[in-house]
Design a protein around this motif. Structure first.
Motif, mmCIF file in Angstrom:
data_model
loop_
_atom_site.group_PDB
_atom_site.id
_atom_site.type_symbol
_atom_site.label_atom_id
_atom_site.label_comp_id
_atom_site.label_asym_id
_atom_site.label_seq_id
_atom_site.Cartn_x
_atom_site.Cartn_y
_atom_site.Cartn_z
ATOM 1 N N VAL A 111 0.806 -1.225 0.000
ATOM 2 C CA VAL A 111 0.000 0.000 0.000
ATOM 3 C C VAL A 111 0.844 1.283 0.000
ATOM 4 O O VAL A 111 0.331 2.351 -0.284
ATOM 5 C CB VAL A 111 -0.978 0.029 1.206
ATOM 6 C CG1 VAL A 111 -1.933 -1.129 1.141
ATOM 7 C CG2 VAL A 111 -0.251 -0.004 2.532
ATOM 8 N N HIS A 112 2.131 1.144 0.326
ATOM 9 C CA HIS A 112 2.993 2.336 0.348
ATOM 10 C C HIS A 112 4.057 2.221 -0.754
ATOM 11 O O HIS A 112 4.480 1.117 -1.088
ATOM 12 C CB HIS A 112 3.737 2.464 1.679
ATOM 13 C CG HIS A 112 2.845 2.376 2.886
ATOM 14 N ND1 HIS A 112 1.842 3.273 3.117
ATOM 15 C CD2 HIS A 112 2.820 1.502 3.917
ATOM 16 C CE1 HIS A 112 1.234 2.952 4.255
ATOM 17 N NE2 HIS A 112 1.801 1.869 4.750
ATOM 18 N N GLN A 152 -4.666 2.989 -5.366
ATOM 19 C CA GLN A 152 -5.488 3.679 -4.363
ATOM 20 C C GLN A 152 -6.155 4.932 -4.890
ATOM 21 O O GLN A 152 -6.914 5.591 -4.190
ATOM 22 C CB GLN A 152 -4.643 4.020 -3.137
ATOM 23 C CG GLN A 152 -4.220 2.803 -2.360
ATOM 24 C CD GLN A 152 -3.422 3.166 -1.123
ATOM 25 O OE1 GLN A 152 -3.882 3.876 -0.248
ATOM 26 N NE2 GLN A 152 -2.193 2.668 -1.057
ATOM 27 N N GLY A 155 -11.516 3.602 -6.233
ATOM 28 C CA GLY A 155 -12.216 3.084 -5.054
ATOM 29 C C GLY A 155 -12.358 1.580 -5.099
ATOM 30 O O GLY A 155 -11.359 0.849 -5.154
ATOM 31 N N ALA A 156 -13.609 1.123 -5.115
ATOM 32 C CA ALA A 156 -13.868 -0.314 -5.066
ATOM 33 C C ALA A 156 -13.336 -1.031 -6.305
ATOM 34 O O ALA A 156 -13.116 -2.244 -6.282
ATOM 35 C CB ALA A 156 -15.372 -0.561 -4.949
ATOM 36 N N ALA A 158 -10.431 -0.598 -7.571
ATOM 37 C CA ALA A 158 -8.955 -0.600 -7.566
ATOM 38 C C ALA A 158 -8.377 -1.917 -8.100
ATOM 39 O O ALA A 158 -7.485 -1.893 -8.959
ATOM 40 C CB ALA A 158 -8.440 -0.296 -6.171
ATOM 41 N N PRO A 159 -8.874 -3.088 -7.645
ATOM 42 C CA PRO A 159 -8.278 -4.335 -8.153
ATOM 43 C C PRO A 159 -8.415 -4.481 -9.680
ATOM 44 O O PRO A 159 -7.531 -5.034 -10.330
ATOM 45 C CB PRO A 159 -9.071 -5.435 -7.431
ATOM 46 C CG PRO A 159 -9.575 -4.773 -6.186
ATOM 47 C CD PRO A 159 -9.868 -3.365 -6.584
ATOM 48 N N THR A 245 -1.424 -17.557 10.971
ATOM 49 C CA THR A 245 -0.387 -16.894 11.754
ATOM 50 C C THR A 245 -0.222 -17.639 13.081
ATOM 51 O O THR A 245 -1.155 -17.662 13.892
ATOM 52 C CB THR A 245 -0.769 -15.415 12.014
ATOM 53 O OG1 THR A 245 -0.927 -14.768 10.749
ATOM 54 C CG2 THR A 245 0.309 -14.685 12.790
ATOM 55 N N THR A 249 -3.926 -16.708 14.782
ATOM 56 C CA THR A 249 -5.019 -17.363 14.056
ATOM 57 C C THR A 249 -4.724 -18.838 13.804
ATOM 58 O O THR A 249 -5.491 -19.520 13.131
ATOM 59 C CB THR A 249 -5.292 -16.677 12.705
ATOM 60 O OG1 THR A 249 -4.098 -16.732 11.924
ATOM 61 C CG2 THR A 249 -5.706 -15.242 12.897
ATOM 62 N N MET A 290 3.066 -14.780 14.683
ATOM 63 C CA MET A 290 2.742 -13.550 15.398
ATOM 64 C C MET A 290 3.982 -13.153 16.184
ATOM 65 O O MET A 290 4.522 -13.977 16.939
ATOM 66 C CB MET A 290 1.578 -13.799 16.370
ATOM 67 C CG MET A 290 1.321 -12.600 17.270
ATOM 68 S SD MET A 290 0.142 -12.941 18.571
ATOM 69 C CE MET A 290 1.089 -13.979 19.668
ATOM 70 N N HIS A 291 4.451 -11.913 15.985
ATOM 71 C CA HIS A 291 5.616 -11.483 16.765
ATOM 72 C C HIS A 291 5.235 -11.562 18.240
ATOM 73 O O HIS A 291 4.268 -10.929 18.674
ATOM 74 C CB HIS A 291 6.025 -10.052 16.396
ATOM 75 C CG HIS A 291 7.363 -9.697 16.935
ATOM 76 N ND1 HIS A 291 7.593 -9.562 18.291
ATOM 77 C CD2 HIS A 291 8.555 -9.492 16.334
ATOM 78 C CE1 HIS A 291 8.868 -9.262 18.491
ATOM 79 N NE2 HIS A 291 9.475 -9.220 17.316
ATOM 80 N N THR A 294 5.097 -7.958 19.917
ATOM 81 C CA THR A 294 4.248 -6.857 19.429
ATOM 82 C C THR A 294 2.950 -7.361 18.811
ATOM 83 O O THR A 294 2.044 -6.584 18.569
ATOM 84 C CB THR A 294 4.992 -6.073 18.331
ATOM 85 O OG1 THR A 294 5.228 -6.984 17.229
ATOM 86 C CG2 THR A 294 6.307 -5.518 18.819
ATOM 87 N N GLY A 295 2.871 -8.645 18.507
ATOM 88 C CA GLY A 295 1.703 -9.170 17.794
ATOM 89 C C GLY A 295 1.838 -8.985 16.296
ATOM 90 O O GLY A 295 0.970 -9.406 15.540
ATOM 91 N N MET A 366 4.237 -4.732 2.460
ATOM 92 C CA MET A 366 3.522 -3.454 2.590
ATOM 93 C C MET A 366 4.128 -2.323 1.762
ATOM 94 O O MET A 366 3.427 -1.462 1.277
ATOM 95 C CB MET A 366 3.507 -3.011 4.061
ATOM 96 C CG MET A 366 2.652 -3.869 4.959
ATOM 97 S SD MET A 366 0.912 -3.778 4.530
ATOM 98 C CE MET A 366 0.442 -2.253 5.315
#
Ligand code: B1M
Lengths: 482, 209
Positions: A111-112, A152, A155-156, A158-159, A245, A249, A290-291, A294-295, A366
């Motif tokens: 996303v970035h 981004q 909107g919906a 995007a894919p 995870t 989970t 899961m870390h 920090t999770g 990410m």
């Protein structure tokens, strides 16, 4: 003037090793069958529940949980094809998922983006996907284009725009059928049909595949399941991807996470086979941790879960997405990115998954650092040459040349030396003066060069116009959806 | 009088010990506010710091929070109708169209551990459902979590709905793709980058109200 797209270069499987024995694999598969039969999987989709009930699975309509008897699982899985083709624009870009090749893919959908010019982090947009598609088009070891970031600026839809940016900027196969509201999914089918050149051609050499994540523990996403059935009917191949995870989970043991993820993935594939026997499906089980402090999401744990999941996929008789991965956990391109990339590249041929690599993102899938793709492509080339590129030719022992030079001479002026000295690939992060350069700086320069100069051949005008029409209709429909 | 044993049982995460200890303090006539603030909440503040310092792992934090909750259940009948309350109430959920809940669960757990009552609405929560829950539970803070860029607009819709309904509550947002800039843009009252950050933010907002 358009650029030539180089042929794709997959890894072979001569270096593949099996980690688990057949008995261990049977034990794991037994665990999956037991989970599917006794615990069951939640399918919040009326159509799916009905299909399962029709075929003899036990359906709890209230809880929307399906319990599938082992024989039904085995029968359904026996109709899933072991090998099939993911199409590129031309046949030379086709991926043959047959267990004899490992194709390197990009990672997605971050996303970035670290902006190419300002070097500041910002939200990703469609042009970033187009930029990555063009550059990946020029990199021979990248065979499969998963839009690395999200569009981004839409909107919906995007894919759909990510899919469009991929299809119009690379000749390679595009993973374009991401999760969209089911009302928008037919537009993905339309786009794939337009690029393939008709419904029949789409089935033969689908230019687009889809991915659906299961929801650990032991659930499916209703929209994804409805879309999966729609795509399967049209002949679009799809992967079911579990992301258990450990600790949150999934059980906090690798085997627990693997067997649970396998059950989730297999439940999706069984459904698709019951509805459309023979539909192409891909198995994907990405175990993370899961870390503990920090999770946070930790994908790059030194445990061979990727290796085992490839074996589990193959034990079911289907191709695998996942396995060797260059995915970078840290947000920066630094030492740990180098470690993840180098080791990850070597694991690709070792594990032998059909689609793998996950190139281009940092920070747990990410952040896009554009130049990372150049560095990671280089790591793949390195691994390829080390494990695949070596040919044994007796003449290369050069016994006659050694005899001619004899003790205490040198080889500088030998014709043999002149003939072979250019056989070697030099470290890319090196100036013409032979001095080392900052690899990230050199990669950025190379990325910019490709970005400015590589112009993949466009789709025919009428196909481009058709894609624009489809996208405009999808955008209108999504506005209507509020 | 001492609530040391209660305090200690939370630090040592002895879930089965705490109920009789709290009951014993109530029976001994210890002030309810002392049991709550010096015993339960005080211990969780220390646990929170230990977690922040990396000494505790997430599952240990969870058991400590559950230990405190067990103690709180024993105390609850004494709190009803009294001036003494827990730190406040927080309604939390993952927004519409989004099924990611690992981060949201972590935030819920830590907020609860810090002494707040948490109403967790789960995942794929429509703006109307947040509003309904806010009317029902009268929280000081509503927390929205989103992991998908395509579900982030649901945060904006939620804030607009609350503004239209003129509900007096602070709305905070969080989740991997969300940042302070986006929070400001959509008019949220705060942004939490991680679970401890969300707890600090909620504490600050609740003190302000
Ligand atoms: C109220 O105040 C607050 C304050 C702070 C708050 C807060 C609220 N909420 C969170 N915080 C903060 O505190 C927490 C603790 O520190 C933090 O929470 P986080 O949630 O950030 O951190 C967690 C502790 C750990 N992090 C996570 O658990 C998320 C990890 C990643 C890998 C991830 C996972 C695990 C999953 N996924 Co999904 N997933 C990704 C994620 C990539 C990433 N690295 O983040 C992301 C978010 N997913 C993505 C996608 C695409 C998808 N996922 C999907 C599904 C899933 C799984 C179900 C497989 C699983 C979620 C399991 C679950 N029960 O939550 C699908 C969507 C389903 C849906 N409708 O929601 C699907 C669409 C994939 C598909 N094709 O099916 C990507 C989003 C791309 C985008 N454009 O937005 C993604 C970035 C991964 C990627 N690179 O592709 C802070 O953000």
């Amino acid at each position: 003037m358009f650029s030539e797209t180089p042929d794709i270069v997959p890894f072979g499987t001569s270096s593949r090793r099996e980690l688990l024995t057949q008995t261990q694999l049977d034990t794991l598969q037994g665990g999956t069958l037991r989970l599917l039969d006794e615990v069951g999987v939640r399918f919040p989709s009326r159509r799916a529940l009905e299909l399962f009930a029709e075929h003899g699975a036990r359906v709890d309509w209230e809880e929307e949980i399906v319990r599938i008897p082992p024989d039904l699982v085995r029968d359904a899985m026996s109709t899933a094809p072991r090998s099939f083709v993911l199409g590129g624009r031309e046949e030379r870009f086709d991926l043959l998922l047959d267990g004899c090749h490992s194709y390197v893919a990009t990672d997605g959908t971050g996303v970035h983006v670290v902006d190419l010019e300002t070097r500041r982090i910002r939200a990703s947009c469609k042009e970033d996907v187009a930029m990555m598609a063009r550059v990946c088009d020029a990199l021979p070891m990248v065979s499969f284009f998963w839009p690395p970031v999200g569009a981004q600026d839409y909107g919906a839809t995007a894919p759909l725009h990510q899919c469009h940016a991929g299809l119009t900027n690379t000749l390679k196969h595009v993973r374009g059928g991401m999760t969209v509201p089911p009302r928008l999914a037919p537009y993905v089918v339309e786009m794939a049909t337009a690029v393939a050149g008709g419904a029949g051609a789409l089935r033969k050499r689908p230019p687009v595949c889809a991915n659906f994540c299961t929801i650990a523990p032991m659930s499916q996403d209703g929209d994804s399941i409805d879309n999966a059935l729609m795509y399967a009917e049209a002949g679009i191949p799809m992967s079911f991807m579990a992301m258990p995870t450990m600790g949150s989970t999934a059980p906090a043991t690798p085997l627990g996470a693997l067997v649970m993820g396998d059950a989730e993935v297999v439940s999706g594939m069984v459904l698709v086979q019951l509805a459309f026997p023979g539909a192409p499906v891909i198995h994907s089980n990405l175990v993370s941790l899961m870390h503990p402090r920090t999770g946070g999401y930790v994908a790059d744990v030194p445990i061979p879960t990727g290796w085992i999941s490839v074996q589990m996929a193959h034990a079911w008789g289907v191709p695998s997405l996942g396995g060797g991965s260059l995915s970078v956990g840290s947000p920066e391109v630094g030492w740990s990115a180098g470690l993840d990339s180098g080791i990850g590249a070597l694991t690709i041929p070792l594990y032998g998954g059909e689609i793998c690599g996950d190139l281009g993102l940092t920070g747990g899938s990410m952040i896009l650092y554009p130049e990372l793709i150049i560095l990671q492509h280089e790591a793949c080339c390195f691994a390829y040459e080390l494990l695949e590129g070596f040919e044994f030719d007796e003449a290369d022992m050069a016994l006659d040349v050694i005899a001619e030079v004899g003790p205490r001479g040198h080889f500088l002026s030998q014709k043999h030396t002149r003939k072979h000295i250019r056989d070697f690939r030099l470290p890319p992060a090196e100036g013409a003066d032979g001095l080392p350069r900052d690899p990230q700086e050199a990669a950025l320069e190379e990325f910019k060069r490709l970005h400015e100069t590589h112009r993949p051949r466009p789709l025919p005008d009428e196909v481009l116009a058709e894609l624009d029409r489809i996208l405009a209709a999808a955008d209108r429909e999504s506005e209507g959806m509020g | 009088m001492s609530v040391d044993a209660i305090f200690q049982s939370i630090l040592e995460r002895k879930r089965s010990d705490i109920a009789p200890l709290v009951q014993a303090e109530i029976d001994a006539g210890t002030e309810i506010s002392v049991i709550l603030n010096d015993g339960l909440i005080g211990a969780m503040d220390v646990v929170g710091r230990q977690f922040g310092d990396g000494l505790l792992f997430v599952p240990e934090l969870l058991v400590a929070a559950e230990t405190m909750k067990t103690g709180l259940e024993v105390l609850r009948p004494k709190l009803v109708g009294s001036e003494i309350t827990n730190r406040g109430t927080v309604v939390i959920g993952t927004v519409q169209g989004d099924l990611h809940d690992i981060g949201k669960n972590l935030v819920s757990m830590m907020v609860e551990g810090a002494g707040f009552a948490v109403v967790d609405l789960g995942v794929d929560v429509a703006p109307e459902r947040f509003l309904e829950a806010a009317r029902e539970h009268r929280p000081q803070v509503v927390g929205l979590s989103a992991l998908l860029t395509t579900s982030m607009p649901a945060m904006r819709r939620c804030i607009e709905l609350f503004e239209d309904a003129e509900i007096d509550v602070k709305i905070i947002v969080g989740g991997a793709p969300v940042n302070q800039e986006y929070a400001d843009e959509i008019g949220a009252d705060g942004y939490g980058s991680d679970a401890p950050g969300a707890v600090r933010l909620i504490k600050r907002l609740v003190t302000e109200t």
